[in-house]
Design an enzyme around this catalytic site. Structure first.
Site, PDB file in Angstrom:
ATOM      1  N   HIS A   7       6.444  31.151  -2.292  1.00  0.00           N
ATOM      2  CA  HIS A   7       6.043  30.735  -3.638  1.00  0.00           C
ATOM      3  C   HIS A   7       7.264  30.674  -4.568  1.00  0.00           C
ATOM      4  O   HIS A   7       7.461  29.678  -5.279  1.00  0.00           O
ATOM      5  CB  HIS A   7       5.002  31.715  -4.193  1.00  0.00           C
ATOM      6  CG  HIS A   7       4.652  31.481  -5.627  1.00  0.00           C
ATOM      7  ND1 HIS A   7       3.597  30.685  -6.009  1.00  0.00           N
ATOM      8  CD2 HIS A   7       5.212  31.943  -6.774  1.00  0.00           C
ATOM      9  CE1 HIS A   7       3.533  30.659  -7.339  1.00  0.00           C
ATOM     10  NE2 HIS A   7       4.498  31.422  -7.822  1.00  0.00           N
ATOM     11  N   GLU A   8       8.064  31.719  -4.563  1.00  0.00           N
ATOM     12  CA  GLU A   8       9.234  31.758  -5.453  1.00  0.00           C
ATOM     13  C   GLU A   8      10.263  30.692  -5.069  1.00  0.00           C
ATOM     14  O   GLU A   8      10.865  30.063  -5.947  1.00  0.00           O
ATOM     15  CB  GLU A   8       9.855  33.159  -5.469  1.00  0.00           C
ATOM     16  CG  GLU A   8       8.917  34.270  -5.954  1.00  0.00           C
ATOM     17  CD  GLU A   8       8.292  34.050  -7.325  1.00  0.00           C
ATOM     18  OE1 GLU A   8       8.817  33.265  -8.132  1.00  0.00           O
ATOM     19  OE2 GLU A   8       7.244  34.685  -7.598  1.00  0.00           O
ATOM     20  N   HIS A  33       9.499  27.437  -6.663  1.00  0.00           N
ATOM     21  CA  HIS A  33      10.031  27.219  -8.018  1.00  0.00           C
ATOM     22  C   HIS A  33      11.447  26.656  -7.959  1.00  0.00           C
ATOM     23  O   HIS A  33      11.789  25.733  -8.709  1.00  0.00           O
ATOM     24  CB  HIS A  33      10.034  28.520  -8.824  1.00  0.00           C
ATOM     25  CG  HIS A  33       8.676  29.014  -9.189  1.00  0.00           C
ATOM     26  ND1 HIS A  33       7.718  28.226  -9.785  1.00  0.00           N
ATOM     27  CD2 HIS A  33       8.109  30.244  -9.038  1.00  0.00           C
ATOM     28  CE1 HIS A  33       6.621  28.934  -9.998  1.00  0.00           C
ATOM     29  NE2 HIS A  33       6.828  30.162  -9.540  1.00  0.00           N
ATOM     30  N   ASP A  72       4.127  26.922 -11.522  1.00  0.00           N
ATOM     31  CA  ASP A  72       2.927  27.694 -11.184  1.00  0.00           C
ATOM     32  C   ASP A  72       1.702  26.831 -11.423  1.00  0.00           C
ATOM     33  O   ASP A  72       1.644  26.069 -12.386  1.00  0.00           O
ATOM     34  CB  ASP A  72       2.818  28.949 -12.063  1.00  0.00           C
ATOM     35  CG  ASP A  72       3.723  30.065 -11.593  1.00  0.00           C
ATOM     36  OD1 ASP A  72       3.825  30.268 -10.365  1.00  0.00           O
ATOM     37  OD2 ASP A  72       4.317  30.741 -12.448  1.00  0.00           O
TER      38      ASP A  72
END
Length: 173
Positions: free
Chosen positions: A111-112, A115, A121
């Site tokens: 997920h990170e 970014h 998000d």
């Protein structure tokens, strides 16, 4: 017709036929991003696994460990977060607070990294959406980007404008 002229014409016709009958090959330039997870402590394996997941999911970018790094990953006691400074560059903090609560470290890392790859998000609450983050709940362990997320990252590295806002810290709460 003299023999050299006949040979030249034959070569020209053969070459023309090959050019017309062979589909053009698209040239895809893969951007390689190096990451430094040397300060990721117990999360090092999760970060490497997340990088491999992204590598098997997208075509226009490849993540490799190494220095000098385009982005760094660090462990700390806070909540996981990312600071993308530009496409493919920034800092990720793998916060122990989330893993202490039961969140999956590979999903957090993927997920990170999302970014850093230009994804914002999206708190959909769906486990199938990697960028839904913690809104999917502790039981969600899916570390794989969905088709739309994969396409968006490939688009970002093919010249599209990323939807993430660079210079903002994304805290996955």
């Amino acid at each position: 017709m003299p023999s050299p002229l006949r040979l030249a014409l034959s070569l020209l016709l053969t070459l023309s036929f090959l050019l017309i009958s062979s589909p053009a090959q698209a040239i895809t330039l893969v951007r390689v991003l190096r990451y430094d997870a040397s300060r990721a402590a117990e999360f090092r394996g999760a970060v490497d696994q997340a990088a491999q997941i992204w590598n098997s999911s997208v075509a226009n970018v490849r993540l490799e460990p190494g220095t000098p790094a385009h982005f760094t990953v660090r462990a700390d006691d806070g909540w996981p977060r990312a600071l993308p400074t530009s496409l493919g560059r920034g800092t990720i903090w793998m916060g122990r607070q989330a893993t202490d609560q039961g969140y999956n470290p590979v999903r957090i890392a993927a997920h990170e990294i999302g970014h850093i790859l230009g994804l914002p998000d999206r708190r959909t609450g769906r486990c199938s959406d990697l960028m839904s983050g913690s809104s999917a709940g502790v039981s969600c362990t899916n570390p794989n980007p969905n088709a739309a997320e994969r396409a968006e990252v490939d688009g970002n590295f093919a010249g599209s404008t990323p939807q993430v806002t660079f210079g903002n810290v994304y805290v996955n709460r």
